[in-house]
Scaffold this motif. Sequence first.
Motif, PDB file in Angstrom:
ATOM      1  N   THR A   1      33.041  39.654  42.213  1.00  0.00           N
ATOM      2  CA  THR A   1      34.218  39.410  43.041  1.00  0.00           C
ATOM      3  C   THR A   1      34.677  37.984  42.785  1.00  0.00           C
ATOM      4  O   THR A   1      33.882  37.049  42.857  1.00  0.00           O
ATOM      5  CB  THR A   1      33.890  39.596  44.538  1.00  0.00           C
ATOM      6  OG1 THR A   1      33.422  40.930  44.737  1.00  0.00           O
ATOM      7  CG2 THR A   1      35.124  39.360  45.393  1.00  0.00           C
ATOM      8  N   LEU A   2      35.948  37.838  42.460  1.00  0.00           N
ATOM      9  CA  LEU A   2      36.529  36.521  42.213  1.00  0.00           C
ATOM     10  C   LEU A   2      37.672  36.293  43.189  1.00  0.00           C
ATOM     11  O   LEU A   2      38.473  37.197  43.434  1.00  0.00           O
ATOM     12  CB  LEU A   2      37.059  36.428  40.775  1.00  0.00           C
ATOM     13  CG  LEU A   2      36.035  36.572  39.652  1.00  0.00           C
ATOM     14  CD1 LEU A   2      36.735  36.686  38.312  1.00  0.00           C
ATOM     15  CD2 LEU A   2      35.083  35.383  39.638  1.00  0.00           C
ATOM     16  N   ASN A   3      37.730  35.086  43.736  1.00  0.00           N
ATOM     17  CA  ASN A   3      38.829  34.718  44.630  1.00  0.00           C
ATOM     18  C   ASN A   3      39.945  34.098  43.806  1.00  0.00           C
ATOM     19  O   ASN A   3      39.684  33.304  42.899  1.00  0.00           O
ATOM     20  CB  ASN A   3      38.352  33.736  45.704  1.00  0.00           C
ATOM     21  CG  ASN A   3      37.359  34.395  46.645  1.00  0.00           C
ATOM     22  OD1 ASN A   3      37.565  35.523  47.078  1.00  0.00           O
ATOM     23  ND2 ASN A   3      36.281  33.703  46.943  1.00  0.00           N
TER      24      ASN A   3
ATOM     25  N   ALA B   1      30.595  33.505  36.062  1.00  0.00           N
ATOM     26  CA  ALA B   1      30.627  34.958  35.866  1.00  0.00           C
ATOM     27  C   ALA B   1      30.488  35.326  34.388  1.00  0.00           C
ATOM     28  O   ALA B   1      29.827  36.301  34.039  1.00  0.00           O
ATOM     29  CB  ALA B   1      31.915  35.537  36.437  1.00  0.00           C
ATOM     30  N   ALA B   2      31.096  34.524  33.505  1.00  0.00           N
ATOM     31  CA  ALA B   2      31.077  34.806  32.062  1.00  0.00           C
ATOM     32  C   ALA B   2      29.700  34.621  31.444  1.00  0.00           C
ATOM     33  O   ALA B   2      29.477  35.023  30.298  1.00  0.00           O
ATOM     34  CB  ALA B   2      32.106  33.943  31.343  1.00  0.00           C
ATOM     35  N   GLU B   3      28.755  34.042  32.193  1.00  0.00           N
ATOM     36  CA  GLU B   3      27.386  33.908  31.686  1.00  0.00           C
ATOM     37  C   GLU B   3      26.695  35.270  31.604  1.00  0.00           C
ATOM     38  O   GLU B   3      25.734  35.434  30.869  1.00  0.00           O
ATOM     39  CB  GLU B   3      26.568  32.974  32.589  1.00  0.00           C
ATOM     40  CG  GLU B   3      26.996  31.529  32.514  1.00  0.00           C
ATOM     41  CD  GLU B   3      26.289  30.646  33.537  1.00  0.00           C
ATOM     42  OE1 GLU B   3      25.519  31.170  34.380  1.00  0.00           O
ATOM     43  OE2 GLU B   3      26.525  29.424  33.492  1.00  0.00           O
TER      44      GLU B   3
ATOM     45  N   SER C   1      32.646  45.320  33.138  1.00  0.00           N
ATOM     46  CA  SER C   1      32.496  45.868  34.492  1.00  0.00           C
ATOM     47  C   SER C   1      33.835  45.939  35.202  1.00  0.00           C
ATOM     48  O   SER C   1      34.787  45.249  34.831  1.00  0.00           O
ATOM     49  CB  SER C   1      31.562  44.988  35.327  1.00  0.00           C
ATOM     50  OG  SER C   1      30.249  45.073  34.874  1.00  0.00           O
ATOM     51  N   LEU C   2      33.852  46.738  36.230  1.00  0.00           N
ATOM     52  CA  LEU C   2      34.979  46.769  37.147  1.00  0.00           C
ATOM     53  C   LEU C   2      34.849  45.534  38.033  1.00  0.00           C
ATOM     54  O   LEU C   2      33.813  45.317  38.643  1.00  0.00           O
ATOM     55  CB  LEU C   2      34.893  48.043  37.979  1.00  0.00           C
ATOM     56  CG  LEU C   2      36.173  48.698  38.440  1.00  0.00           C
ATOM     57  CD1 LEU C   2      37.127  48.926  37.292  1.00  0.00           C
ATOM     58  CD2 LEU C   2      35.860  50.013  39.110  1.00  0.00           C
ATOM     59  N   LEU C   3      35.875  44.707  38.075  1.00  0.00           N
ATOM     60  CA  LEU C   3      35.849  43.462  38.842  1.00  0.00           C
ATOM     61  C   LEU C   3      36.716  43.611  40.084  1.00  0.00           C
ATOM     62  O   LEU C   3      37.698  44.355  40.075  1.00  0.00           O
ATOM     63  CB  LEU C   3      36.382  42.300  37.996  1.00  0.00           C
ATOM     64  CG  LEU C   3      35.849  42.160  36.571  1.00  0.00           C
ATOM     65  CD1 LEU C   3      36.610  41.081  35.817  1.00  0.00           C
ATOM     66  CD2 LEU C   3      34.375  41.863  36.584  1.00  0.00           C
ATOM     67  N   THR C   4      36.381  42.872  41.123  1.00  0.00           N
ATOM     68  CA  THR C   4      37.213  42.827  42.317  1.00  0.00           C
ATOM     69  C   THR C   4      37.871  41.457  42.363  1.00  0.00           C
ATOM     70  O   THR C   4      37.190  40.443  42.397  1.00  0.00           O
ATOM     71  CB  THR C   4      36.375  43.032  43.595  1.00  0.00           C
ATOM     72  OG1 THR C   4      35.699  44.286  43.496  1.00  0.00           O
ATOM     73  CG2 THR C   4      37.256  43.032  44.831  1.00  0.00           C
ATOM     74  N   LEU C   5      39.206  41.441  42.330  1.00  0.00           N
ATOM     75  CA  LEU C   5      39.962  40.195  42.473  1.00  0.00           C
ATOM     76  C   LEU C   5      40.536  40.162  43.880  1.00  0.00           C
ATOM     77  O   LEU C   5      41.263  41.065  44.277  1.00  0.00           O
ATOM     78  CB  LEU C   5      41.121  40.131  41.472  1.00  0.00           C
ATOM     79  CG  LEU C   5      40.856  39.544  40.102  1.00  0.00           C
ATOM     80  CD1 LEU C   5      42.152  39.485  39.305  1.00  0.00           C
ATOM     81  CD2 LEU C   5      40.214  38.189  40.160  1.00  0.00           C
ATOM     82  N   SER C   6      40.208  39.126  44.615  1.00  0.00           N
ATOM     83  CA  SER C   6      40.746  38.947  45.955  1.00  0.00           C
ATOM     84  C   SER C   6      41.871  37.915  45.858  1.00  0.00           C
ATOM     85  O   SER C   6      41.625  36.717  45.782  1.00  0.00           O
ATOM     86  CB  SER C   6      39.639  38.454  46.894  1.00  0.00           C
ATOM     87  OG  SER C   6      40.175  38.218  48.172  1.00  0.00           O
ATOM     88  N   VAL C   7      43.111  38.409  45.804  1.00  0.00           N
ATOM     89  CA  VAL C   7      44.276  37.536  45.653  1.00  0.00           C
ATOM     90  C   VAL C   7      44.864  37.277  47.033  1.00  0.00           C
ATOM     91  O   VAL C   7      45.444  38.170  47.646  1.00  0.00           O
ATOM     92  CB  VAL C   7      45.346  38.161  44.722  1.00  0.00           C
ATOM     93  CG1 VAL C   7      46.513  37.203  44.541  1.00  0.00           C
ATOM     94  CG2 VAL C   7      44.727  38.521  43.384  1.00  0.00           C
ATOM     95  N   ASP C   8      44.688  36.063  47.510  1.00  0.00           N
ATOM     96  CA  ASP C   8      45.139  35.679  48.854  1.00  0.00           C
ATOM     97  C   ASP C   8      44.657  36.691  49.902  1.00  0.00           C
ATOM     98  O   ASP C   8      45.390  37.071  50.814  1.00  0.00           O
ATOM     99  CB  ASP C   8      46.667  35.537  48.903  1.00  0.00           C
ATOM    100  CG  ASP C   8      47.160  34.417  47.994  1.00  0.00           C
ATOM    101  OD1 ASP C   8      46.438  33.408  47.847  1.00  0.00           O
ATOM    102  OD2 ASP C   8      48.257  34.552  47.425  1.00  0.00           O
TER     103      ASP C   8
END
Length: 194
Positions: free
Chosen positions: A5-7, A53-55, A62-69
């Motif tokens: 999950t990335l903000n 994350a890139a490590e 993978s399926l990533l979750t982006l939390s945009v605002d």
Amino acid sequence: MSEFTLNAQARNDLGKGASRRLRREAGLIPAVIYGGKEEPQSITLEHKAIIKAAESESFFSSLLTLSVDGAEQKVILKDLQRHPAKQLVLHADFQRAVNGETFTITVPLHFINEDKCSAIKLGGKASHIVNQVEIACTPETLPEFLSVDMQNVEVGQIVHLSDVQLPEGVEIPSLKLGADHNQPVATIARKRGS
């Protein structure tokens, strides 16, 4: 499957100058989310979060979750532009992963059972010709990696793309292009001097 999950924050300040300021002054990187039925969206991400994350190998498949605002979206990473000399990420492209829609992504190959392979036990040497392959799948069927079973491979035998066992709902698009595209993946060479 790994969970990432990335903000992120939406951005309106576009262009080269704005991107340079983001990277230099704020420790952020510009990125774009595209695909699905929505318009492309320009965002910013923390540079440290992307580097961390890139490590992990699985981050790229993978399926990533982006939390945009605060609003979450499922995406896959399509491209990560890096600085040619420094450990810096310059830009990222994400594609929306819509349930039921097929997309292409590159996943790593994991070579398994080499320790049980009789040809290797007798002194043969495994050679991995390809370490990743492009697949077509839906978000529901996305594998983190594909396994290549080396247990029954004999000396001089070549393992091709068509020999890779695929999970249900996953295809290798290049195989549809004909026999010329069934490239070698691995082989076991004879011990030198024998």
